[in-house]
Write a protein that holds these residues in place. Structure first.
Motif, short mmCIF file in Angstrom:
data_model
loop_
_atom_site.label_atom_id
_atom_site.label_comp_id
_atom_site.label_asym_id
_atom_site.label_seq_id
_atom_site.Cartn_x
_atom_site.Cartn_y
_atom_site.Cartn_z
N SER A 1 37.38 39.62 39.94
CA SER A 1 36.22 38.93 40.34
C SER A 1 36.41 37.52 40.76
N GLN A 2 37.32 37.03 40.21
CA GLN A 2 37.81 35.65 40.61
C GLN A 2 38.28 35.65 42.26
N MET A 3 39.11 36.81 42.34
CA MET A 3 39.63 36.87 43.76
C MET A 3 38.63 36.92 44.74
N ILE A 4 37.51 37.85 44.61
CA ILE A 4 36.65 37.95 45.39
C ILE A 4 35.72 36.67 45.44
N GLU A 5 35.58 36.02 44.41
CA GLU A 5 34.63 34.75 44.56
C GLU A 5 35.83 33.88 45.39
N THR A 6 36.86 33.75 45.14
CA THR A 6 37.79 32.85 45.93
C THR A 6 37.40 33.09 47.60
N PHE A 7 37.34 34.35 47.92
CA PHE A 7 37.18 34.59 49.35
C PHE A 7 35.85 34.29 49.87
N HIS A 8 34.81 34.39 48.81
CA HIS A 8 33.60 33.98 49.01
C HIS A 8 33.42 32.38 49.02
N GLU B 1 42.22 45.74 47.15
CA GLU B 1 42.02 45.45 48.52
C GLU B 1 40.94 44.50 48.75
N ILE B 2 40.87 43.82 49.57
CA ILE B 2 39.53 43.06 50.17
C ILE B 2 39.72 42.96 51.65
N TYR B 3 38.49 43.25 52.23
CA TYR B 3 38.57 43.49 53.76
C TYR B 3 37.44 42.47 54.27
N LEU B 4 38.30 41.71 55.14
CA LEU B 4 37.56 40.52 55.57
C LEU B 4 37.13 40.93 56.96
N ASP C 1 50.72 39.30 45.97
CA ASP C 1 50.21 39.62 44.30
C ASP C 1 49.46 38.21 44.23
N ALA C 2 48.79 38.40 43.12
CA ALA C 2 47.87 37.24 42.54
C ALA C 2 48.67 35.97 42.32
N GLU C 3 49.66 36.23 41.68
CA GLU C 3 50.53 34.96 41.25
C GLU C 3 51.13 34.32 42.56
#
Lengths: 158, 283
Positions: free
Chosen positions: A31-38, A69-72, A99-101
């Motif tokens: 969720s944090q990662m998706i928030e980061t992309f937003h 996976e996140i599609y931009l 990777d996240a790290e």
């Protein structure tokens, strides 16, 4: 991933994220990662020179962070959709997988060697890029500066 | 208002049987130090050191633009020629500049492909030089990219090249110098970066020659930045290990264009390198 949250956010449209109960570990991180992309989406809109650099860039890019996976989807330099995958129906032009790290280190103000550039991630074995690499290279400055948007402002090292 | 002490002039020499009009700059007096720029760039990379009174007080700093680069024109007929730099042409050009300027055994300082050719000259023509400073230099670097990306009709090779080489610049570099460094790549003529990379990524002839370098006669000092993805500290160490007597310094906060991307950070490493070189020969 039955718990996956799909968020399609159009520029100028407030879309409330779907509320689904986390059913496994990793939900919060994802969720944090998706928030980061937003957040990056908003920063891009506030960065005129990047919008100008990307004015011919209308492609979908896959960002894979760990198994997520996140599609931009970019349209003329604007990030118009941030879509959480996985999706077998979403064509993409090129993919950056890490990777996240590693991404967290990449976004540090002064990253360690190798973590300072997306090609550095490849060099140190913490990332891969595949798909239409030439498309990436033609738009390399735009994409690299977009990916670095979360990097905090640093003190000028001079 | 300020006027810098650097002066620029033109020299015409013969390379590969044809004239080359070469732009060179110099500043300072004393021991001659000939400086070679990286691929896809030009003499401006050295301007900070050439404006440094602490260095130019005892060193005559000289830098020149390779033909096709900066203010040195390509040879006549270039419009139908594919530019591909070779070790032989590069060596011939450096030696022609030394002879043309009447330099007496200069120190040779080269960065990246300039460092590569410095090591080639250390092996093949040591009598022409008093010592070698090889910056971001290694025995050989195969390309992980397609060099043809940087010369095509549907995209700007300079902008793509700059975006690629930005991966080799340290995050510690002052922002202004990061972009000044990249600007040179953006300005590079069509196909020039590709032609330089052809030399840099395909000619591995130096590997077999490293053992021929005699550091007793001409010292060799290598300098490498930790943020250099193209010539990593491991690449430089492997190269230094193959040269008996060579020394190596690793710069933790610098990248592939240290004299240009972060001149303040690079200065002490360059001053240290100069101290390792012989004093000027008697005239």
């Amino acid at each position: 991933m039955p718990w996956a949250v799909l968020r399609n956010t159009r520029i100028g449209m407030a879309v409330k994220p779907a509320l689904m109960a986390p059913q496994c570990q990793g939900y919060e991180e994802e969720s944090q990662m998706i928030e980061t992309f937003h957040t990056m989406q908003a920063k891009l809109e506030a960065t005129p020179h990047l919008l100008r650099l990307g004015r011919l860039f209308s492609e979908t890019v896959l960002i894979q962070v760990g198994s997520d996976e996140i599609y931009l989807t970019f349209e003329k330099g604007h990030l118009t959709q941030v879509t959480e995958g996985p999706s077998r129906k979403t064509p993409w032009r090129f993919a950056l997988r890490t990777d996240a790290e590693a991404l967290a280190q990449f976004w540090q103000p002064l990253p360690a060697p190798g973590f300072h550039d997306i090609f550095g991630l490849l060099k140190i074995g913490r990332g891969t890029i595949d798909g239409d690499i030439l498309c990436l290279v033609k738009n390399l400055r735009f994409f690299k500066e977009f990916m670095a948007l979360p990097r905090a402002e640093r003190e000028d090292a001079a | 208002m300020s006027i810098e002490p650097i002066t620029g002039r033109y020299l015409t020499v013969t390379v590969e049987g044809a004239p080359r009009r070469i732009y060179f700059e110099e500043a300072g007096q004393g021991r001659p130090v000939l400086c070679l720029h990286t691929a896809g760039a030009d003499t401006r990379q050295w301007r900070h050191l050439m404006n440094d009174e602490g260095i130019t007080a005892n060193n005559r700093m000289i830098a020149f633009d390779l033909p096709w680069h900066g203010k040195s024109l390509p040879p006549e007929g270039f419009e139908t020629e594919e530019y591909l730099l070779t070790t032989e042409a590069y060596i011939e050009t450096v030696l022609a500049v030394i002879e043309g300027l009447g330099l007496n055994r200069p120190v040779l300082a080269g960065c990246s492909m300039g460092g590569r050719i410095a090591l080639q000259l250390a092996a093949l023509h040591p009598d022409k030089f008093s010592g070698f400073i090889a910056i971001e230099a290694s025995d050989f670097q195969p390309a992980w990219y397609d060099i043809d990306w940087f010369h095509r009709p549907d995209a700007h090779g300079g902008e793509m090249g700059a975006a690629l080489v930005s991966a080799n610049i340290s995050p510690y570099a002052p922002n202004a110098e990061r972009w000044n460094t990249l600007w040179m790549f953006m300005q590079s003529g069509p196909g020039v970066f590709r032609g330089d990379l052809s030399f840099y990524t395909k000619d591995d002839s130096l590997i077999a020659r490293l053992g021929d370098i005699d550091t007793v006669k001409t010292p060799v000092h290598l300098i490498v930045g930790a943020y250099d993805l193209t010539c990593t500290p491991e690449d430089a160490k492997r190269t230094a290990d193959a040269i008996d007597g060579a020394t190596l310094a690793v710069m933790d906060e610098l990248g592939h264009f240290p004299m240009s991307e972060h001149p303040v950070g690079f200065r002490p490493f360059f001053v240290d390198a100069l101290k390792r070189m012989p004093e000027a020969d008697a005239p």
